[in-house]
Design a protein around this motif. Sequence first.
Motif, short mmCIF file in Angstrom:
data_model
loop_
_atom_site.label_atom_id
_atom_site.label_comp_id
_atom_site.label_asym_id
_atom_site.label_seq_id
_atom_site.Cartn_x
_atom_site.Cartn_y
_atom_site.Cartn_z
N UNK A 426 43.72 17.71 42.41
CA UNK A 426 42.32 17.58 42.01
C UNK A 426 42.14 16.76 40.74
N UNK A 427 43.21 16.61 39.95
CA UNK A 427 43.09 15.92 38.67
C UNK A 427 42.73 14.45 38.81
N UNK A 428 43.14 13.82 39.89
CA UNK A 428 42.85 12.40 40.07
C UNK A 428 41.53 12.14 40.78
N UNK A 429 40.97 13.14 41.42
CA UNK A 429 39.79 12.92 42.25
C UNK A 429 38.61 12.33 41.46
N UNK A 430 38.34 12.77 40.21
CA UNK A 430 37.20 12.17 39.48
C UNK A 430 37.35 10.68 39.22
N UNK A 431 38.58 10.18 39.20
CA UNK A 431 38.82 8.75 38.97
C UNK A 431 38.63 8.00 40.29
N UNK A 432 37.39 7.78 40.64
CA UNK A 432 37.04 7.32 41.99
C UNK A 432 37.57 5.92 42.29
N UNK A 433 37.60 5.05 41.29
CA UNK A 433 37.97 3.66 41.53
C UNK A 433 39.40 3.33 41.11
N UNK A 434 40.14 4.34 40.66
CA UNK A 434 41.54 4.11 40.34
C UNK A 434 41.78 3.47 38.99
#
Length: 598
Positions: A426-434
């Motif tokens: 879940x930690x990477x999910x907010x970073x939508x555009x990478x």
Amino acid sequence: GVATRFSTVKWQVAFRASYRDLFDPVDICVGVRVTSPSGRNLEVPGFFAGLCRLPESAFREAEAAAPRPAWGPFKSSGKKDGKNDAGKTGARAAASGVVDPEAGQESRNPEDSSGKLPEDVLPAWTVLFTPQETGRYTLQPYIRNRVGETRTPERSLVVGPEASAAAEPGRRGGQMRVSRIDPRHFELQDGTPFFIVGQNVCWTTDWNPYLERMKGYGANACRIWLCPWGLNLERQTAPGTYDLQEAERLDALLAKAEATGVRIILCLTFHGMNADEWHRSPYNQANGGPCARPQEFFTDGQAKRQFKRLLTYAAARWGASPALLCWELMNELDLARYDHPDDAGHWAREMAGHLKRVDAHGHPVTVSVSNTSFQPELWEDNRIDFISVHAYGTEVGPLLARSLGPFLLANKPVLLGEFGGGWEAADDIPDRDGARLQAALWLTACSPYGGLALPWWWDTYIEARGLYPVLSAAARFTAGEDRRGRYREQVRKDLGNGAEVWGAMDVCGGRFYVHRPGWVRHPESRGPRLLSVPVPLELRGLMDGAYRIDYWDARTGHAFAAQDGTASDGVLRLELPAHAAEFGVKVERRERPRLELR
């Protein structure tokens, strides 16, 4: 016979002999002793591959003589009814089906009512060898058990140059090795530079779509685990034996790697098998293994022999493939359970030494850690070929400085083998555009290390968000470059407007990344302009002369501007262009210095 360099020669043999354990190389061993054109002596071990049904012509017994070994080729088993139950002792150490090579059809239930195999059904072994030199080889096949050894007559193998135009991408140039020009980098056996680009896909039901997508964006490496929910090779309740259907899955994966050019980092176990997943471990006494506690995995003599058996089998079965990039002994060794860190460190060095002995093809060996201060003497051991570190977090620049910085002076390649915005999916999910993915890739592209960061969360993040273009952009920036002997100095400059330059340089140029750390920390804050106006920058310590400067958009992976410059008194002055997105910079002296004696 005749072969070409980096092609694989295959022998198959079936025979009758006395043994108890098909997977124990002390109990029964098949192999070929090889003398190369340069005089190197190699012992190439074979591996148990399953059962075969022999044609009537396979055995010819002389009067009062034992049956001779029957050399293949044999057809491998077809579709199985269930899990391959090959294991210890006698006739039931077999696949659920066998093949009649004369009929070309699978036969079911080869055992008679007594549980014994018919006379014409035998275990079959395979020996694989990929020649790395050209010229004439001498080959001595042998079969050995506890009673003694039998040899067949010596054979010759004449090896010609690699047919590179016809070679599959994952074979072309041979396997990867530490560079002989610059020990901080990699190359192929034909001398082609090799800068690692790729990602983790440690488990999945089907690797083919991933490898095709990776091929499409220019990757050359994919990291894979042996684990219970992925490639589950060693059987949990039959320690020291291997599921041959799982082995065939890995065969197929390496064949796909050869076809696509995306080579495999094979991680042979992971820390959780000695921690939270101990109940699944074939080393656990509850499953028939030798260890009462997970900590004993590193110190118990029987456990170490069992793991060495796995290494021997893996080297025999997959070591001949140039698409095997390297062996990784354990994922995150520092996170396993041990009584003392030295136990884990000694284990890693001992297992690396064993792989060096049994892998006739000499693939690089590593082990990964998440704590850079763990057992620092590991990296000084010549049995560990390169340094593999894992790092997770949102402050990507400082994170890489902490994780990779301690190895700036190492005389070995360094690889960020795992990266993610956090330890949870879940930690990477907010970073939508990478944004963080992009930062990790470009910061490592502009560092003096052996490859780009290999991202984690291949399914829940990269695949789900469609972030392959982010990977593709960084791959294009590094494509075709020879970094051996270059860019040894890590540099950084704060531009004073929230942006910074991070790079690696030498006296003839460098590779630099211009970005905003705040955009990485808070991806939702990425604004419309990275630099609103041109910003002056001085590069100091360069050789005087003419330079070319190219600017690459980090989101598209294409050059968008170029300029010429001249270094005088060791200083090159340039203007970073106003630009919306983060960008990379390539600075290169137009003429390389000529070294000569007069």
